[in-house]
Design a protein around this motif. Structure first.
Motif, short mmCIF file in Angstrom:
data_model
loop_
_atom_site.label_atom_id
_atom_site.label_comp_id
_atom_site.label_asym_id
_atom_site.label_seq_id
_atom_site.Cartn_x
_atom_site.Cartn_y
_atom_site.Cartn_z
N GLN A 91 -45.22 -102.72 11.31
CA GLN A 91 -44.20 -102.61 10.25
C GLN A 91 -45.00 -102.12 8.71
O GLN A 91 -43.99 -101.61 8.07
N GLN A 96 -40.91 -96.73 11.10
CA GLN A 96 -39.73 -97.32 10.99
C GLN A 96 -38.71 -96.56 12.13
O GLN A 96 -37.82 -97.13 12.70
N SER A 253 -32.98 -97.12 8.97
CA SER A 253 -33.15 -98.54 9.71
C SER A 253 -31.82 -99.16 10.29
O SER A 253 -30.84 -98.91 9.54
N GLU A 256 -30.30 -102.02 7.89
CA GLU A 256 -29.54 -101.61 6.61
C GLU A 256 -28.22 -100.91 7.02
O GLU A 256 -27.32 -101.59 6.53
N GLN A 307 -33.84 -98.13 1.54
CA GLN A 307 -35.16 -98.20 1.48
C GLN A 307 -35.75 -97.62 2.67
O GLN A 307 -37.19 -97.49 2.73
N SER A 308 -35.33 -97.57 3.73
CA SER A 308 -36.09 -96.87 4.85
C SER A 308 -36.06 -95.70 4.96
O SER A 308 -36.89 -95.03 5.77
N THR A 309 -35.44 -94.79 4.08
CA THR A 309 -35.53 -93.26 4.10
C THR A 309 -36.71 -92.75 3.33
O THR A 309 -37.43 -93.59 2.67
#
Length: 557
Positions: A91, A96, A253, A256, A307-309
């Protein structure tokens, strides 16, 4: 302590508390021995007999609770970051992204395609989730308790065997009752017959339930999994400006994308309903402040932070684009012909219409008036109303005829025109006949007809009809009703002490396995209904007495 040669005190004498082999002195009263039943020895034993654990297992979620409760104690979901071991730092290592094949697989407990599925991995994950639910949320010990499983009737036998092995081997469950999720949803809606439309994760399943029995089941691959995948492709194109290449890692992700589906996804209204409302309802005027500057572009899009990019960014997603994704996934308005789709990928409205068309007439009339939408994707804004309006439009256009095509449409339109012209002629003839006739003739001709109708009325039938207060059955019209869910319906059914048709004993399962199950027609249901219904009666009434047992609807898969 006593000193000297004086007598010892009575409460300190060892001889008073030890039993001797000689005859007791008759000076003191003796208490006869009492036999205390094990079932009433402690309140915990009574509670263990009354506890009935209900477990509903889906593709991604597990609901666990006690029978008689209004809702489950907990709902556990399956995710990639859950149930990590010590030393697992994925994590925080920035890993991710994952391949497209395993993007959704890590969030599923099982899938119906078991050709590439590791049943041992499914068994370990499901056993860990159930143990966490029992010890952390139900707060129960390891005492054997009865259990009820709420499953889809089309679950493959290897998956069903895996679940039963977990309950019988790890949790020592003495008896398990299998309950169909579609039937329990109908019970939760308070009806005996219904059309259950389960818009789930892997697929959309339509099941017609008539008098608490499943009549027919239809399926389509248009589910939540396909919807999330199409949303990711649209977000990827908005983010990078190009289409996604096959086999590359996902840059956004799964969490999201799923959150966007739950919060912002919506469905457009049907064109059939819009044209129907224009003739009966005036257009409303939207109030707007005159001092406020018009901003049509800002009101038609949503700013979504990701936020995952890498790096984190904010996308501006038009609401019309979200509606296009939902329409393309569930309705596919590009074509309305059945020849353009396979049998397992029909749009939602065509799937409902074809399912109702293949039902018997009496079952169709009852089920179409009791339509229940369930599943996570049924909460999308406007999708229920859109589905009902589309099906109503098809019924008004084609009626309930299985023949379709250009020739059938031409013949249907010709008959419709002939019928309308015949109705107009009869109305004109009736109007002209009423104007030409005299008042005396009309009154004199109406008298004998009224006397004849009075004479034909049967007094006995009229009395029976007057004393019969049966409410009329609502049928033949499209109507949607609400259900509290399959788990709540099964909780009500188990609280009423109604035995399930498919009941599996632990000893028989460990001896015979799934191969020992008989077909439902070979099982004596009267013998099963004679078992005791008291506290623990199902356990005592089924322990080895019935060698003929069945898996019910699950035995045919």
């Amino acid at each position: 302590m006593s000193s000297g040669s004086g007598p010892a005190l009575a409460h300190r004498s060892v001889s008073n508390i030890r039993s001797t082999s000689g005859t007791h002195s008759p000076s003191g009263p003796s208490t006869p021995p009492r036999t205390i039943s094990a079932s009433f020895g402690s309140p915990a034993a009574i509670r263990a007999d009354d506890d009935f654990i209900l477990i509903e297992i889906g593709s991604r979620h597990v609901k666990v609770g006690f029978a008689g409760d209004a809702q489950p104690k907990t709902t556990l979901s399956c995710g990639r970051d859950g149930q990590r071991r010590v030393g697992d730092f994925r994590q925080w290592q920035g890993q991710q992204a994952s391949p497209a094949e395993s993007w959704t697989t890590q969030h599923e407990i099982w899938r119906y395609d078991i050709r590439d599925l590791d049943l041992g991995w499914v068994k370990d994950r499901l056993e860990s989730m159930l143990r966490e639910a029992f010890t952390k949320y139900l707060l129960i010990d390891s005492r054997p308790r009865r259990a009820g499983l709420i499953l889809d009737s089309d679950v493959p036998i290897p998956l069903l065997s895996t679940v039963l092995d977990i309950m019988f081997q790890y949790f020592l469950t003495p008896i398990i009752s299998l309950m169909s999720s579609a039937t329990m949803t109908a019970v939760g809606a308070g009806v005996r017959s219904a059309l259950i439309i389960d818009m789930g994760w892997t697929e959309t399943v339509i099941t017609s339930v008539y008098e608490y029995r499943e009549v027919k089941t239809s399926r389509s691959v248009r589910g939540g999994k396909l919807l999330v995948d199409k949303l990711y492709k649209a977000l990827y194109k908005l983010h990078t400006g190009k289409d996604e290449e096959e086999g590359q890692s996902r840059t956004i992700s799964f969490e999201e994308c799923e959150d966007i589906v739950c919060r912002l996804m919506w469905c457009r209204s049907s064109a059939f309903k819009a044209s129907q409302r224009q003739s009966t309802q005036l257009d409303t005027v939207v109030e707007q402040d005159e001092n406020e500057a018009p901003g049509p572009e800002s009101s038609k899009s949503a700013h979504i932070p990701l936020q995952s990019t890498t790096p984190p960014t904010t996308l501006e997603v038009p609401f019309d684009r979200l509606a296009d994704i939902c329409d393309d996934n569930y309705f596919d308005s590009t074509s309305s012909s059945l020849s353009n789709f396979d049998d397992d990928e029909l749009p939602l409205h065509l799937l409902i219409y074809q399912h109702l068309l293949q039902l018997p007439m009496d079952v169709r009339a009852v089920c179409m008036s009791r339509i229940v939408f369930t599943g996570g994707c049924s909460n999308i804004l406007g999708i229920k109303e859109r589905a009902l309006n589309e099906v109503t439009a098809i019924v008004e256009n084609r009626s309930w005829t299985p023949v379709s095509g250009k020739s059938a449409d031409l013949l249907r339109n010709k008959l419709r025109l002939q019928r309308s012209s015949a109705i107009s002629r009869t109305s004109e003839v009736s109007i002209t006949g009423s104007t030409d006739g005299s008042d005396d003739g009309s009154t004199s001709s109406s008298r004998p007809s009224s006397i004849a109708t009075v004479a034909e009325v049967d007094a006995i039938e009229a009395k029976l009809a007057r004393n019969k207060n049966a409410p009329p059955v609502f049928q033949g019209q499209m109507r949607a009703i609400h259900s509290v869910g399959a788990w709540a319906g099964a909780s009500l059914l188990c609280q009423l002490r109604i035995p399930a048709t498919a009941t599996i004993d632990r000893e028989l399962w460990l001896q015979q396995g799934a191969t020992g199950a008989s077909r439902p027609v070979e099982v004596d249901l009267k013998a099963q209904s004679r078992q005791s219904m008291g506290a623990g009666g199902l356990i005592r009434g089924s322990g080895g007495h019935h060698t003929n047992w069945t898996l019910g609807a699950w035995g045919s898969t």
